[in-house]
Design an enzyme around this catalytic site. Structure first.
Site, PDB file in Angstrom:
ATOM      1  N   GLU A  19       0.946  -1.182   0.237  1.00 18.32           N
ATOM      2  CA  GLU A  19      -0.037  -0.121   0.110  1.00 18.32           C
ATOM      3  C   GLU A  19       0.593   1.472   0.001  1.00 18.32           C
ATOM      4  O   GLU A  19       2.054   1.336   0.412  1.00 18.32           O
ATOM      5  CB  GLU A  19      -0.715  -0.048   1.242  1.00 18.32           C
ATOM      6  CG  GLU A  19      -2.412  -0.321   0.745  1.00 18.32           C
ATOM      7  CD  GLU A  19      -2.732   0.349   0.575  1.00 18.32           C
ATOM      8  OE1 GLU A  19      -2.571   1.251  -0.520  1.00 18.32           O
ATOM      9  OE2 GLU A  19      -4.310   0.909  -0.081  1.00 18.32           O
ATOM     10  N   ARG A 106      -7.655   0.099  13.242  1.00 13.30           N
ATOM     11  CA  ARG A 106      -6.442   0.580  12.357  1.00 13.30           C
ATOM     12  C   ARG A 106      -6.151   1.660  11.564  1.00 13.30           C
ATOM     13  O   ARG A 106      -7.359   1.825  11.116  1.00 13.30           O
ATOM     14  CB  ARG A 106      -5.686  -0.703  12.153  1.00 13.30           C
ATOM     15  CG  ARG A 106      -6.292  -1.137  10.770  1.00 13.30           C
ATOM     16  CD  ARG A 106      -5.169  -1.481  10.358  1.00 13.30           C
ATOM     17  NE  ARG A 106      -5.115  -2.777   8.673  1.00 13.30           N
ATOM     18  CZ  ARG A 106      -4.919  -2.222   7.153  1.00 13.30           C
ATOM     19  NH1 ARG A 106      -5.049  -1.013   7.170  1.00 13.30           N
ATOM     20  NH2 ARG A 106      -5.536  -2.110   6.453  1.00 13.30           N
ATOM     21  N   ASN A 108      -4.890   3.549   8.526  1.00 14.18           N
ATOM     22  CA  ASN A 108      -5.404   2.504   6.897  1.00 14.18           C
ATOM     23  C   ASN A 108      -4.471   3.564   6.211  1.00 14.18           C
ATOM     24  O   ASN A 108      -3.161   4.081   6.567  1.00 14.18           O
ATOM     25  CB  ASN A 108      -6.503   2.837   6.654  1.00 14.18           C
ATOM     26  CG  ASN A 108      -6.051   1.689   5.333  1.00 14.18           C
ATOM     27  OD1 ASN A 108      -6.154   0.718   4.993  1.00 14.18           O
ATOM     28  ND2 ASN A 108      -8.034   2.166   4.597  1.00 14.18           N
ATOM     29  N   ASN A 153      -9.333   5.702   3.128  1.00 13.62           N
ATOM     30  CA  ASN A 153      -9.193   5.493   2.364  1.00 13.62           C
ATOM     31  C   ASN A 153      -8.233   6.633   1.073  1.00 13.62           C
ATOM     32  O   ASN A 153      -7.874   7.118   2.023  1.00 13.62           O
ATOM     33  CB  ASN A 153      -9.407   4.477   1.146  1.00 13.62           C
ATOM     34  CG  ASN A 153      -8.549   3.359   1.095  1.00 13.62           C
ATOM     35  OD1 ASN A 153      -7.354   3.037   1.065  1.00 13.62           O
ATOM     36  ND2 ASN A 153      -9.263   1.856   1.272  1.00 13.62           N
ATOM     37  N   ASP A 205      -9.953   1.970  -3.381  1.00 11.82           N
ATOM     38  CA  ASP A 205      -9.087   1.788  -2.539  1.00 11.82           C
ATOM     39  C   ASP A 205      -8.138   3.348  -2.741  1.00 11.82           C
ATOM     40  O   ASP A 205      -8.662   4.081  -2.319  1.00 11.82           O
ATOM     41  CB  ASP A 205      -8.220   0.368  -2.515  1.00 11.82           C
ATOM     42  CG  ASP A 205      -7.584   0.263  -1.407  1.00 11.82           C
ATOM     43  OD1 ASP A 205      -6.741   0.968  -1.136  1.00 11.82           O
ATOM     44  OD2 ASP A 205      -7.759  -1.110  -1.246  1.00 11.82           O
TER      45      ASP A 205
END
Length: 305
Positions: A19, A106, A108, A153, A205
């Site tokens: 990521e 969590r 991101n 995101n 995403d």
């Protein structure tokens, strides 16, 4: 007419949940994370072939959602619940706790705004919906921009920096709001468009913007990156040889190489055999240049008299 491109596998290493690629021009390197492995990676990009030679830079005890870099080379790392500064010597200092210790969430995706502030979102690790945050670290102060997200995101800004785009993956919404980089003031959030027409498990995403102000969005579960203008019109598609692309970013000295991270998370052995590119980095030349990622501005230590 929609332009179509095919990405090329760019590295040998495989990541569970690659990521957040970020190009660091001062050091001519690419940074990214493997969230599940709790690792920050760096790589050297071959501008001719698009190949990336990778190495692990830092590892942490929990997940790592995002990384950004300062002009001097310090890093801000989004650990599971806190933001950590990693100095060029490797020294680690906690900057801020974003999530309470008793919440099943969590950190991101994250990005740096045009003035050097770091923005970071969170995602639920259970079935809670509509309670996640998008927060901004300004010096040592933490400000919540959103508190009603489900899976915060991708983040991007318009070329002039006066508009912030953000993704909430589960409803498939790309949001926009006015943004004043000088003061940090934001306008009301409004729905720009949705990407919710794919099969179950297909989600928008990570995201980046190009120099023309168009958005490049990884379609997780869809095996592609879509370029859309701010009205939502589809301009281009980059086919990725992995069903779970996670985030694009423009890299290289001319910012003309689109780097795409991908994931293997929750894929069966059969799926991995059918899609051997999963978890690799990919690159593509898409005929446009990206916006430079601003450097993070670390908090200034108080002077000692």
């Amino acid at each position: 007419m929609t332009r179509r491109f095919t990405a090329t596998q760019a590295g040998r290493d495989v990541y569970a949940l690659g990521e957040g690629p970020v190009w660091d021009p001062a050091r001519e390197r690419l940074l990214w994370v493997d969230i599940d492995a709790g690792a920050v990676h760096e790589g050297r990009l071959d501008p001719a072939s698009g190949a990336i030679e990778a190495a692990t830079l830092h590892t942490f005890g929990g997940t790592v959602g995002a990384v950004a870099v300062s002009a001097e080379g310090d890093l801000v790392v989004a650990e599971q619940a806190v933001l950590t500064r990693v100095g060029v010597t490797g020294r680690r200092t906690e900057l801020a706790r974003v999530l309470p210790p008793d919440v099943r969430s969590r950190l991101n995706d994250g990005a740096v705004d045009p003035a050097g502030r770091f923005l970071i979102g969170s995602m639920a690790l259970d079935d809670r919906k509509g309670r996640e945050v998008l927060a901004r670290l300004d010096g040592t102060a933490l400000v919540h921009l959103d508190e009603d997200l489900t899976l915060s995101n991708g983040l991007a800004w318009s070329p002039s920096g006066d508009r912030l785009y953000s993704v909430d993956s589960v409803p498939g919404v790309v949001w926009a709001r006015d943004y004043d980089p000088a003061s940090g003031r934001t306008g009301p959030r409004r729905e720009l468009f949705t990407l919710d027409d794919g099969p179950p498990g297909t989600l928008p995403d990570g995201m980046c913007a190009d120099a023309d102000g168009n958005l490049w969005i990884a379609v997780f579960g869809g095996g592609r990156v879509e370029c859309r203008d701010p009205a939502g019109r589809l301009l281009a598609v980059v086919e990725v040889g992995a069903p779970k692309p996670t985030c694009p970013a423009f890299a290289g000295s001319d910012l003309d190489i689109l780097v795409i991270t991908t994931a293997t998370e929750n894929m069966s052995p059969r799926e991995l055999a059918e899609h051997p590119g999963s978890g690799h980095l990919f690159t593509a030349r898409v005929g446009v240049r990206g916006l430079p990622a601003p450097y993070w501005r670390p908090p200034v230590a108080p002077s000692v008299s």
